[in-house]
Enzyme design. Sequence first.
Site, PDB file in Angstrom:
ATOM      1  N   THR A 109      68.264  60.251  21.337  1.00 16.41           N
ATOM      2  CA  THR A 109      68.977  61.079  22.299  1.00 16.41           C
ATOM      3  C   THR A 109      67.979  61.994  22.992  1.00 16.41           C
ATOM      4  O   THR A 109      67.276  62.760  22.327  1.00 16.41           O
ATOM      5  CB  THR A 109      70.065  61.911  21.607  1.00 16.41           C
TER       6      THR A 109
ATOM      7  N   LYS B 136      66.591  56.680  12.974  1.00 22.75           N
ATOM      8  CA  LYS B 136      67.926  57.059  13.447  1.00 22.75           C
ATOM      9  C   LYS B 136      68.704  55.777  13.690  1.00 22.75           C
ATOM     10  O   LYS B 136      68.888  55.327  14.825  1.00 22.75           O
ATOM     11  CB  LYS B 136      67.812  57.910  14.714  1.00 22.75           C
TER      12      LYS B 136
ATOM     13  N   GLU C  85      68.396  68.195   5.562  1.00 24.76           N
ATOM     14  CA  GLU C  85      68.499  68.504   6.986  1.00 24.76           C
ATOM     15  C   GLU C  85      69.831  69.192   7.241  1.00 24.76           C
ATOM     16  O   GLU C  85      70.492  69.644   6.302  1.00 24.76           O
ATOM     17  CB  GLU C  85      68.396  67.208   7.807  1.00 24.76           C
TER      18      GLU C  85
END
Length: 275
Positions: free
Chosen positions: A29, A141, A174
Amino acid sequence: MTYWINGNQCDRIAVSDRAVQFGDGCFTTIRVEQGQPALLSLHIKRLQKGVEKLFMPEFDWLQLESQIKQAAKGCGSGVLKVILSRGEGGRGYGTDGTVAPTQILSLKPYPEQYITQRQKGISLVLSPVALGINPHLAGIKHLNRLEQVLIKRFIEKSKADDALVLDSDGLLVECSAANIFWRKGKNVYTPELTQCGVEGVMRQKIIELLSESDYNLSCIMRYPEALAHADEVIICNSLMPVLPINQIQAHKNQPLWKYQSRELCEYLLPGCLSL
């Protein structure tokens, strides 16, 4: 929102595509500012790593980079998402017989709340949903984001802005869609991501910025209580790009961990906002 499938403006893919069937692919992204895709080279490298780890066929990276730049052109401020799927074909989970891979680009407006959150800071709560340990998928990802969907559902029902996420051993990894750093004096720490979690593009950028500073960075494996004694905590991703943490509720009926300093955040923000 505008979509491009394999370079053509379109918003439909085949139901037999392996992204739909199995989440067989990876994505990134990208923040778009003044018609420019920020940190594009790092995003391309991240996609290349995902393709390699998933044993996907090679993409035409120069063509993809050109298409990303073209999609971003003319956009004042936005979010450009790039999805790479193995494409259609195969029998069951098997990949033999797959045809050409699928490339999906989408462009949508920039989330304006990040601008306010950079100024005001945010709060975190401890997620009850842990990440499964899997070194084969750690760092990339990939399209399998069900853990994050469940974490986000919890956040939406809480009063916090985001959540600390641990692995199944209880170690800090995270946040729901961001990496985390904490500072104690001139020592800065971030979780090691060899077992699970996403190696974000902004995490990589921050590591580069810190290597040129007088801060000492360590990638470590720690339980969340390490944050209780920090001078400062920040989270980051390619869109935020850096947000200061005001407080963390790690345990119910126990005092909040609160932070006043923004020294590290203010040092990093100019470099993280660069294109």
